[in-house]
Each structure stands twice: as C-alpha cells, then as structure tokens.
Design a protein around this motif. Structure first.
Motif, PDB file in Angstrom:
ATOM      1  N   LEU A  29      39.259  -9.262 -18.730  1.00 40.95           N
ATOM      2  CA  LEU A  29      38.643  -8.527 -19.831  1.00 40.95           C
ATOM      3  C   LEU A  29      38.993  -9.259 -21.124  1.00 40.95           C
ATOM      4  O   LEU A  29      40.146  -9.642 -21.342  1.00 40.95           O
ATOM      5  CB  LEU A  29      39.168  -7.090 -19.884  1.00 40.95           C
ATOM      6  N   ILE A  30      38.001  -9.435 -21.991  1.00 44.06           N
ATOM      7  CA  ILE A  30      38.206 -10.188 -23.226  1.00 44.06           C
ATOM      8  C   ILE A  30      38.250  -9.204 -24.393  1.00 44.06           C
ATOM      9  O   ILE A  30      37.269  -8.507 -24.661  1.00 44.06           O
ATOM     10  CB  ILE A  30      37.079 -11.225 -23.439  1.00 44.06           C
ATOM     11  N   ILE A  87      25.283 -15.136  -5.249  1.00 46.37           N
ATOM     12  CA  ILE A  87      25.625 -14.311  -6.410  1.00 46.37           C
ATOM     13  C   ILE A  87      24.543 -14.467  -7.465  1.00 46.37           C
ATOM     14  O   ILE A  87      24.168 -15.592  -7.827  1.00 46.37           O
ATOM     15  CB  ILE A  87      26.990 -14.709  -6.987  1.00 46.37           C
ATOM     16  N   LEU A  88      24.042 -13.325  -7.985  1.00 44.00           N
ATOM     17  CA  LEU A  88      22.980 -13.348  -8.984  1.00 44.00           C
ATOM     18  C   LEU A  88      23.498 -13.211 -10.409  1.00 44.00           C
ATOM     19  O   LEU A  88      22.954 -13.817 -11.331  1.00 44.00           O
ATOM     20  CB  LEU A  88      21.974 -12.214  -8.709  1.00 44.00           C
ATOM     21  N   ASN A  89      24.522 -12.398 -10.596  1.00 44.10           N
ATOM     22  CA  ASN A  89      25.069 -12.172 -11.941  1.00 44.10           C
ATOM     23  C   ASN A  89      26.391 -11.435 -11.831  1.00 44.10           C
ATOM     24  O   ASN A  89      26.748 -10.929 -10.755  1.00 44.10           O
ATOM     25  CB  ASN A  89      24.093 -11.375 -12.825  1.00 44.10           C
ATOM     26  N   GLY A  90      27.095 -11.363 -12.935  1.00 44.87           N
ATOM     27  CA  GLY A  90      28.291 -10.549 -13.039  1.00 44.87           C
ATOM     28  C   GLY A  90      28.062  -9.423 -14.025  1.00 44.87           C
ATOM     29  O   GLY A  90      27.220  -9.528 -14.924  1.00 44.87           O
ATOM     30  N   GLN A  91      28.804  -8.321 -13.866  1.00 50.68           N
ATOM     31  CA  GLN A  91      28.637  -7.170 -14.748  1.00 50.68           C
ATOM     32  C   GLN A  91      29.991  -6.514 -15.007  1.00 50.68           C
ATOM     33  O   GLN A  91      30.917  -6.621 -14.196  1.00 50.68           O
ATOM     34  CB  GLN A  91      27.670  -6.142 -14.151  1.00 50.68           C
ATOM     35  N   LEU A  92      30.075  -5.841 -16.152  1.00 51.12           N
ATOM     36  CA  LEU A  92      31.270  -5.080 -16.528  1.00 51.12           C
ATOM     37  C   LEU A  92      30.865  -3.648 -16.836  1.00 51.12           C
ATOM     38  O   LEU A  92      29.847  -3.411 -17.490  1.00 51.12           O
ATOM     39  CB  LEU A  92      31.938  -5.696 -17.767  1.00 51.12           C
ATOM     40  N   GLU A  93      31.657  -2.705 -16.371  1.00 51.93           N
ATOM     41  CA  GLU A  93      31.461  -1.311 -16.737  1.00 51.93           C
ATOM     42  C   GLU A  93      32.768  -0.779 -17.318  1.00 51.93           C
ATOM     43  O   GLU A  93      33.861  -1.135 -16.855  1.00 51.93           O
ATOM     44  CB  GLU A  93      31.010  -0.473 -15.541  1.00 51.93           C
ATOM     45  N   TYR A  94      32.647   0.074 -18.344  1.00 54.35           N
ATOM     46  CA  TYR A  94      33.845   0.582 -19.013  1.00 54.35           C
ATOM     47  C   TYR A  94      33.618   2.012 -19.476  1.00 54.35           C
ATOM     48  O   TYR A  94      32.482   2.484 -19.596  1.00 54.35           O
ATOM     49  CB  TYR A  94      34.201  -0.297 -20.217  1.00 54.35           C
ATOM     50  N   ARG A  95      34.704   2.697 -19.754  1.00 54.40           N
ATOM     51  CA  ARG A  95      34.656   4.006 -20.385  1.00 54.40           C
ATOM     52  C   ARG A  95      35.946   4.223 -21.161  1.00 54.40           C
ATOM     53  O   ARG A  95      36.987   3.642 -20.835  1.00 54.40           O
ATOM     54  CB  ARG A  95      34.433   5.123 -19.376  1.00 54.40           C
ATOM     55  N   LEU A 154      41.357   3.000 -21.904  1.00 54.14           N
ATOM     56  CA  LEU A 154      40.203   2.134 -21.707  1.00 54.14           C
ATOM     57  C   LEU A 154      40.215   1.753 -20.236  1.00 54.14           C
ATOM     58  O   LEU A 154      41.162   1.118 -19.759  1.00 54.14           O
ATOM     59  CB  LEU A 154      40.285   0.887 -22.592  1.00 54.14           C
ATOM     60  N   GLU A 155      39.178   2.168 -19.502  1.00 53.09           N
ATOM     61  CA  GLU A 155      39.112   1.959 -18.059  1.00 53.09           C
ATOM     62  C   GLU A 155      37.911   1.071 -17.735  1.00 53.09           C
ATOM     63  O   GLU A 155      36.811   1.301 -18.254  1.00 53.09           O
ATOM     64  CB  GLU A 155      38.994   3.307 -17.344  1.00 53.09           C
ATOM     65  N   VAL A 156      38.117   0.084 -16.875  1.00 58.01           N
ATOM     66  CA  VAL A 156      37.060  -0.887 -16.588  1.00 58.01           C
ATOM     67  C   VAL A 156      37.060  -1.260 -15.114  1.00 58.01           C
ATOM     68  O   VAL A 156      38.042  -1.059 -14.385  1.00 58.01           O
ATOM     69  CB  VAL A 156      37.230  -2.172 -17.431  1.00 58.01           C
ATOM     70  N   PHE A 157      35.940  -1.806 -14.681  1.00 58.92           N
ATOM     71  CA  PHE A 157      35.865  -2.546 -13.423  1.00 58.92           C
ATOM     72  C   PHE A 157      34.740  -3.557 -13.544  1.00 58.92           C
ATOM     73  O   PHE A 157      33.868  -3.447 -14.415  1.00 58.92           O
ATOM     74  CB  PHE A 157      35.665  -1.626 -12.208  1.00 58.92           C
ATOM     75  N   THR A 158      34.753  -4.579 -12.687  1.00 58.45           N
ATOM     76  CA  THR A 158      33.700  -5.586 -12.692  1.00 58.45           C
ATOM     77  C   THR A 158      32.960  -5.542 -11.360  1.00 58.45           C
ATOM     78  O   THR A 158      33.461  -5.026 -10.354  1.00 58.45           O
ATOM     79  CB  THR A 158      34.262  -7.002 -12.918  1.00 58.45           C
ATOM     80  N   LYS A 159      31.762  -6.107 -11.370  1.00 58.95           N
ATOM     81  CA  LYS A 159      30.980  -6.190 -10.140  1.00 58.95           C
ATOM     82  C   LYS A 159      30.059  -7.402 -10.228  1.00 58.95           C
ATOM     83  O   LYS A 159      29.746  -7.887 -11.319  1.00 58.95           O
ATOM     84  CB  LYS A 159      30.176  -4.907  -9.902  1.00 58.95           C
ATOM     85  N   ALA A 160      29.627  -7.861  -9.070  1.00 64.38           N
ATOM     86  CA  ALA A 160      28.710  -8.998  -8.970  1.00 64.38           C
ATOM     87  C   ALA A 160      27.542  -8.605  -8.077  1.00 64.38           C
ATOM     88  O   ALA A 160      27.739  -8.108  -6.959  1.00 64.38           O
ATOM     89  CB  ALA A 160      29.428 -10.217  -8.409  1.00 64.38           C
ATOM     90  N   GLU A 161      26.343  -8.805  -8.569  1.00 66.65           N
ATOM     91  CA  GLU A 161      25.150  -8.531  -7.765  1.00 66.65           C
ATOM     92  C   GLU A 161      24.871  -9.738  -6.873  1.00 66.65           C
ATOM     93  O   GLU A 161      25.004 -10.888  -7.306  1.00 66.65           O
ATOM     94  CB  GLU A 161      23.958  -8.263  -8.680  1.00 66.65           C
ATOM     95  N   TYR A 162      24.490  -9.454  -5.630  1.00 64.94           N
ATOM     96  CA  TYR A 162      24.288 -10.569  -4.699  1.00 64.94           C
ATOM     97  C   TYR A 162      23.060 -10.325  -3.828  1.00 64.94           C
ATOM     98  O   TYR A 162      22.556  -9.213  -3.694  1.00 64.94           O
ATOM     99  CB  TYR A 162      25.530 -10.757  -3.830  1.00 64.94           C
ATOM    100  N   PHE A 179      40.366   2.543  -7.767  1.00 66.02           N
ATOM    101  CA  PHE A 179      41.119   3.202  -8.837  1.00 66.02           C
ATOM    102  C   PHE A 179      40.807   2.626 -10.217  1.00 66.02           C
ATOM    103  O   PHE A 179      41.218   3.183 -11.232  1.00 66.02           O
ATOM    104  CB  PHE A 179      42.623   3.105  -8.559  1.00 66.02           C
ATOM    105  N   ASN A 180      40.111   1.489 -10.243  1.00 62.91           N
ATOM    106  CA  ASN A 180      39.742   0.804 -11.483  1.00 62.91           C
ATOM    107  C   ASN A 180      40.968   0.283 -12.226  1.00 62.91           C
ATOM    108  O   ASN A 180      42.106   0.438 -11.768  1.00 62.91           O
ATOM    109  CB  ASN A 180      38.883   1.703 -12.380  1.00 62.91           C
ATOM    110  N   TYR A 181      40.720  -0.347 -13.368  1.00 67.32           N
ATOM    111  CA  TYR A 181      41.788  -0.936 -14.172  1.00 67.32           C
ATOM    112  C   TYR A 181      41.852  -0.199 -15.503  1.00 67.32           C
ATOM    113  O   TYR A 181      40.830  -0.006 -16.170  1.00 67.32           O
ATOM    114  CB  TYR A 181      41.526  -2.423 -14.397  1.00 67.32           C
ATOM    115  N   ARG A 182      43.053   0.214 -15.892  1.00 68.50           N
ATOM    116  CA  ARG A 182      43.182   1.086 -17.054  1.00 68.50           C
ATOM    117  C   ARG A 182      44.341   0.673 -17.931  1.00 68.50           C
ATOM    118  O   ARG A 182      45.430   0.358 -17.441  1.00 68.50           O
ATOM    119  CB  ARG A 182      43.383   2.526 -16.570  1.00 68.50           C
TER     120      ARG A 182
END
Length: 330
Positions: A29-30, A87-95, A154-162, A179-182
């Motif tokens: 995470l940047i 792999i098509l792309n990477g994505q980030l989700e957060y809350r 701040l809670e996040v996880f990443t995913k990659a579409e394939y 459990f995600n990253y927090r």
C-alpha cells in the motif's frame, strides 16, 4: 544437515505460493503519512521478513489534526501465472471506519493497477513473463476527508483479475486469509472554546480584582483532552472602571491546537469612600450676631480608587448657636 533443511523450507514455501495457476505473492500500500518524512512510503501488506518496507498490518499511521492529510497514493502487487491463467489487472479495495463502529462500511474499489514489468519466470512456468508487477500511485485519496475526531481503521485488500474466466471477473485475492489488512490512525480536531458571555467583578478595598479561567470557561471541550486554559487578562484595577474589558480565553489541546472565545468583563467599585469631619469650630459673632468667613478645616478622606470630590453644606453666614455642617465625599 542444516543446509538441507533450509533449502527444503524454501522449496516448500514456494510450492505453497504457486499451488494455484495464478496469484499475488507480494502486496504493498502506498501512503503519505505525517509519521514519515518520505513521501509515498510503500507499506508491506504481507509483512515479508525480507522486505525493508514497514509492515502495514497493525501499524499506527499517526495522529492527524485539522488541515493535515493522510493520502492513499495507490498500491503495488506482484503476481505469478502459470500455463492456464493470464493476469489482466490488479485492484485495491479499502474502507475507513471508527474503531468503535458496530456496522462497517462497504469497501471502495479504486482505479486499476497498471502493468509495470515482466519480472522473470516462476517455478510453475518457464515463461519470462510469468512474474509481473502491477502498480498505480496516482489515486491521491485523502483518507481524512470528512472525518470527525476519533480513532479509525484503514482496512485494505488487493486482488488480481485473471483469465480464463467464464463468466468474467474471476479474481485472485490477497486478503490475509479473509481477515484483510488493517492499520490504525487518529483524527484529533481542534478544541472548542466556550466562554460565559459576560462577567461582573468588584474591586477590593485596595482597588484590585483578579479572575481565573474557571470564571470565564463555560464548558470548553476537546475529544482527546484539554492541555491548558489561559487568559490574556486576569487582573483589574480602578482604571478599568467604565467600559467593559474584553478578556480572551485560549483553550489548548494535547496536540497544541487552540481555540479562543471572549467575555466582556465589567469592573465595579462597590467600596464606599470614608470621611472624618474636621474638629468642631467655635467663633465669635459680629455686631449683627452672626459669623462669616468661618474656616471649617479639612476633613480626612480615603477611597480604594481615590476621592473625586469633597463638599459640605455650610452656610455663608452662621447664626448664633450651633450649626451642624454635613461633609460629603465621592
């Protein structure tokens, strides 16, 4: 023997990582925070022992006050793919949510992570593009936007579409086993100063008066504690009688943030002056049986703010007998 077990452990770890036909083996995470002078710090989501980047999970991202920002710049993932997957792309989700929240918000999906580089072959494929890096550091999301004071996650996880994907949108997740990253941070907005609208004080017998912050404060507040209260004026004398004096209360919280309010202070002199009449005077009457030009003497006076006037009701001409003269001091 020691070398054999070490090599066996490494091989076992990579076998586990590449058990799927594709996946994410590193995530970052940047962020721009106020706890690190280096802009765009890469936080390691997985907490890899070999990484020099700070761990994100359970990190304290700092305390933020009014006007500061906590910027989510973006994310980076490193992926692998084997023969069947692409792999098509990477994505980030957060809350973002209060630590005390009983109902959690939905995750926000931000822009795709862009393809950056092919990083070589993996254990499951000899293709030089089996390992890839995906990154986007242009999100520029101020995580603090709209937040009131409080302790947050701040809670996040990443995913990659394939692919292959039937139907589309198959994903590989890096979510800490679900459990995600927090990480945590605090928002501490400035205190709120509240003053009594007006105050009346009486001078003492020496012509002075003092007040304290308790006389002016009318319930000033701060979410995480007030460090100090102070007044710009706390003493008064006779020169302050007349127009109200404007007194400013300054409230300072534990971060040094301040707020002010004012009170109009009216200064009163309620101590009456004192006077002692001069000694009795006996004079002789003239041929008209009266006396004029009588010298009465000078009374003794005192007042905490000074005597303004001394008067008496003595007549210009005194008749025979006893005349009482009244002295008045103001």
């Amino acid at each position: 023997m020691k070398k054999f077990y070490f090599v066996f452990f490494i091989l076992l770890s990579f076998t586990k990582i590449f058990a799927q036909d594709s996946g994410i083996y590193e995530s970052y995470l940047i962020l721009d925070t106020n706890t690190n002078p280096i802009a765009s710090e890469f936080y390691d989501l997985q907490g890899n022992a070999s990484s020099i980047n700070p761990d994100f999970i359970n990190a304290n991202l700092g305390t933020y006050q009014s006007g500061e920002s906590l910027i989510l710049r973006g994310a980076e993932i490193k992926t692998f793919k084997c023969v069947a997957d692409d792999i098509l792309n990477g994505q980030l989700e957060y809350r973002v949510y209060l630590q005390s929240a009983s109902t959690l918000p939905v995750f926000q999906n931000v822009s795709f992570l862009n393809f950056i580089s092919n990083d070589g072959a993996s254990l499951c494929s000899s293709n030089s593009f089996s390992l890839q890096t995906w990154r986007n550091d242009a999100f520029n999301i101020n995580v603090l936007s709209g937040l009131s004071s409080g302790d947050y996650y701040l809670e996040v996880f990443t995913k990659a579409e394939y692919t292959p994907s039937t139907p589309p949108n198959n994903f590989r997740f890096d979510s800490n086993g679900g459990f995600n990253y927090r990480a945590s941070f605090r928002v501490d907005n400035p205190p709120i100063a509240n003053c009594v609208p007006s105050l009346s004080v009486n001078l003492d017998t020496s012509g002075n008066a003092t007040i304290t912050t308790a006389d002016i404060d009318n319930g000033s507040t701060d979410d995480f504690g007030i460090s100090s209260l102070s007044l710009d004026i706390n003493s008064f004398d006779c020169s302050d009688i007349g127009s109200p004096v404007t007194v400013t209360l300054t409230v300072t919280d534990t971060l040094g943030q301040t707020d002010t309010c004012t009170t109009n202070v009216t200064v009163n002199d309620t101590t009456a002056p004192t006077i002692t009449a001069p000694a009795n005077v006996t004079v002789s009457a003239n041929a008209s049986c009266e006396a004029t030009g009588v010298t009465l003497g000078t009374p003794t006076t005192a007042d905490n703010c000074g005597v303004a006037t001394v008067t008496n009701d003595a007549p210009a001409t005194f008749p025979l007998g006893t005349t009482t003269v009244t002295w008045t001091v103001t």
